[in-house]
Design an enzyme around this catalytic site. Structure first.
Site, PDB file in Angstrom:
ATOM      1  N   LYS A 138       0.578  -1.082  -0.190  1.00  0.00           N
ATOM      2  CA  LYS A 138      -0.223  -0.084  -0.345  1.00  0.00           C
ATOM      3  C   LYS A 138       0.602   0.983  -0.195  1.00  0.00           C
ATOM      4  O   LYS A 138       1.849   1.352   0.739  1.00  0.00           O
ATOM      5  CB  LYS A 138      -0.525  -0.049   1.418  1.00  0.00           C
ATOM      6  CG  LYS A 138      -1.749  -0.903   1.038  1.00  0.00           C
ATOM      7  CD  LYS A 138      -2.895  -0.821   2.610  1.00  0.00           C
ATOM      8  CE  LYS A 138      -3.853  -1.907   2.218  1.00  0.00           C
ATOM      9  NZ  LYS A 138      -4.988  -1.581   4.009  1.00  0.00           N
ATOM     10  N   HIS A 141       0.522   5.618   4.186  1.00  0.00           N
ATOM     11  CA  HIS A 141      -0.454   6.434   4.515  1.00  0.00           C
ATOM     12  C   HIS A 141      -0.363   7.238   4.706  1.00  0.00           C
ATOM     13  O   HIS A 141       0.644   7.261   5.762  1.00  0.00           O
ATOM     14  CB  HIS A 141      -1.779   5.365   5.019  1.00  0.00           C
ATOM     15  CG  HIS A 141      -3.071   6.513   5.215  1.00  0.00           C
ATOM     16  ND1 HIS A 141      -3.121   6.791   6.162  1.00  0.00           N
ATOM     17  CD2 HIS A 141      -3.947   6.697   3.960  1.00  0.00           C
ATOM     18  CE1 HIS A 141      -3.895   7.705   6.278  1.00  0.00           C
ATOM     19  NE2 HIS A 141      -4.523   7.336   5.065  1.00  0.00           N
ATOM     20  N   HIS A 144       1.083   7.382   9.380  1.00  0.00           N
ATOM     21  CA  HIS A 144       1.914   6.034   9.670  1.00  0.00           C
ATOM     22  C   HIS A 144       2.844   7.896   9.911  1.00  0.00           C
ATOM     23  O   HIS A 144       4.237   7.272  10.468  1.00  0.00           O
ATOM     24  CB  HIS A 144       2.596   5.388   8.452  1.00  0.00           C
ATOM     25  CG  HIS A 144       1.412   4.347   8.889  1.00  0.00           C
ATOM     26  ND1 HIS A 144       1.326   2.932   9.844  1.00  0.00           N
ATOM     27  CD2 HIS A 144       0.928   3.578   7.277  1.00  0.00           C
ATOM     28  CE1 HIS A 144       0.569   1.891   9.141  1.00  0.00           C
ATOM     29  NE2 HIS A 144      -0.147   2.945   8.315  1.00  0.00           N
TER      30      HIS A 144
END
Length: 578
Positions: A138, A141, A144
């Site tokens: 992924k 984001h 994080h």
């Protein structure tokens, strides 16, 4: 330096109070500076000496303070003793203060404040810090980001204190979502797209397979089977998963480089898929594992069936869960690093999870579970780019850089920068980190682009601007002045306020080392920058007599040195021009 002055005061107090100086050093605190009046340098709270008395038998605090002050004498270090509200105050000989502080800052360099007696006797420890932990396959984001910058600060601080720190990035790289992704890639993936823009392509595949799985039960079934194949060690399934892992880590390392963050170890939940089975066997052998009617395995931490204290550790098909893998990881790290402390940096939503993990380690017989600590943090709200809602950190970093470049373009000196892009990124990151670190880590906060980029006020841009301005002073006037200085030339109120504030740096570092909160250092650096900005207007170097100019240049160099030290601890790279 503060510790030398503290010890001198503690020695005199120990003779009067008949207590060892070591017992008194931490009770002597530096007095915060006041813009209204000149204050003493140190104070002793009489209250702290009477901690063992209960409230009813305590003599009047003010009377005690006065009596104690009367028994003390001024000497070559302390020039004045007075009393405040329940305190005894000590003013240091001004010329001694000036000479000692400035010499200590220059001599100790990056270690200034860390050699203080507040840290004496501090045992060297092995400390593991687990932070950042994005999900493999992924895009990174923005959620994080906080874990990344907070964990980096904690690791920096512990390293500065002399501890042996291991930085671990524990990736979310296992679980049912990889069954979906594996199946999705087999159905909708393209190898060339995977190579050219891996995380974007995997993100698109994941969105598509989720959509299809909602309508087609066969896809959900295939995903379940793919994850089971992964758990059983099927070579084909694992090869595809490994490709996703390698490409993801490569992308993350590129982003970490932009953030100025590094790790000693990249691991993930997948590393513990086999060891988590050993954990289940151990839990079973200790009679802690219970099977439910649905076929799952649980541990009842309350012992009486309290639903809020039940932790599921195995699915009905025998596959492991997040908690099981965290238990296996903790046991493995203890074997590998023999740590004195292990710190997990995650959002506050995982508070219960870590409480349960630590509790399970305890009941499994691992006494070292008490060395594990969770540092929770709140949620950032409203972090959007010009294009609307933002999910990905890289979008935020790009936006920061472009906005900062626009701001800098209006300043004529920007044209002289060797690398305006790099400077814009470093100033922008400072802005982001200071906004994040100003409050309690546990607090949620509202992100504001306008506030982030203010060049005045309590912002990261202001810190960078102050550092660059002080660096420019040194460049302009050279180092000819810096061989020696006359302490008598630094007795103006603005100089004394700066010296008093520099004196307090060790105390601020000590406070942050106790509660792992960066806000103490942030607040200190912002005050230091405001003091420097005011002094820059009044303590002129140009057209001043050489002796005065040299002394002031020494003072400004000390400010820049301490400012840079604090910024680096926070994870900010100071800029020399902007």
């Amino acid at each position: 330096m503060a510790c030398g002055f503290r010890r001198s005061i503690a020695c005199q107090l120990s003779r009067v109070l008949d207590l060892p100086p070591e017992n008194l050093i931490k009770a002597i605190s530096a007095v915060p500076i006041s813009r209204k009046e000149e204050v003493a340098d140190f104070q002793l709270s009489v209250d702290s000496l009477l901690e063992n008395n209960n409230d009813h038998s305590r003599p009047d605090i003010q009377v005690q303070a006065t009596r104690l002050a009367e028994k003390l004498k001024c000497d070559t270090v302390v020039s004045e003793i007075s009393t405040g509200q329940g305190t005894v105050n000590f003013k240091i000989n001004r010329e001694l203060l000036t000479k000692t502080v400035l010499q200590q800052v220059i001599n100790d360099g990056s270690k200034y404040g860390l050699k203080s007696e507040l840290f004496s006797g501090l045992p060297q420890k092995k400390i593991v810090v687990e932070f950042s932990s994005p999900n493999v396959a992924k895009k990174f984001h923005v959620g994080h980001l906080r874990s990344t910058i907070i964990g980096n600060f904690i690791a920096n601080l512990e390293e500065a204190l002399g501890h042996q720190v291991t930085r671990i990035n524990y990736l979310g790289d296992w679980g049912m979502q990889f069954g979906l992704l594996g199946t999705g890639f087999q159905l909708f993936g393209y190898e060339e797209k995977l190579q050219s823009n891996p995380l974007q392509h995997l993100f698109e595949v994941y969105v598509q397979v989720n959509k299809e799985a909602a309508d087609d039960k066969n896809i959900a079934k295939s995903a379940h089977e793919f994850f089971q194949r992964l758990e059983l060690g099927d070579t084909q399934a694992l090869a595809l998963w490994q490709k996703f892992w390698d490409l993801s880590v490569e992308e993350y390392m590129r982003i970490y480089k932009r953030l100025g963050v590094h790790f000693d170890e990249y691991s993930g939940e997948s590393f513990y898929r086999e060891k988590s089975q050993e954990v289940l066997k151990l839990l079973d052998s200790k009679g802690l594992l219970q099977k439910t009617v649905r076929g799952t395995a649980i541990v009842d931490l309350s012992g009486n069936g309290d639903p809020s204290s039940i932790c599921t550790v195995m699915r009905s098909d025998g596959t492991s869960l997040y908690a099981t893998r965290d238990l296996a990881a903790a046991i493995d790290r203890m074997d590998k690093y023999n740590f004195d402390a292990m710190i997990y940096v995650t959002d506050k939503g995982q508070k219960k999870h870590f409480q349960q993990v630590f509790q399970m380690l305890q009941i499994m017989g691992y006494d070292w579970a008490e060395r594990c600590q969770h540092v929770p943090f709140g949620v950032v709200q409203g972090m959007k780019t010009r294009r609307g809602n933002v999910t990905f950190l890289e979008d935020v970093l790009n936006e920061i850089r472009s906005r900062m470049l626009q701001n800098m373009a209006s300043i004529k000196t920007t044209r002289e920068l060797e690398n305006p892009q790099e400077t814009a990124e470093r100033v922008g990151l400072a802005a982001l980190i200071i906004q994040d670190f100003r409050g309690l880590l546990l607090s949620d906060y509202q992100f504001s682009w306008d506030r982030v980029f203010q060049s005045r006020g309590d912002t990261g841009v202001f810190l960078q601007y102050t550092h660059a301005r002080l660096h420019s002073l040194e460049e302009t006037f050279g180092c000819g002045y810096l061989n020696d200085f006359n302490t008598a030339c630094l007795q103006e109120p603005q100089s004394v306020s700066i010296l008093q504030h520099l004196l307090r740096f060790d105390e601020v570092l000590y406070r942050s080392s106790q509660d792992l909160q960066p806000r103490h250092i942030v607040s200190y650096l912002l005050t230091l920058s405001h003091l420097a900005a005011m002094a820059h207007k009044t303590l002129l170097i140009k057209d001043s007599p050489p002796e005065v100019a040299g002394a002031r240049l020494h003072l400004f160099r000390a400010v820049r040195s301490v400012l840079a030290n604090g910024m680096k601890l926070l994870g900010i790279i100071p800029v020399c021009r902007m």
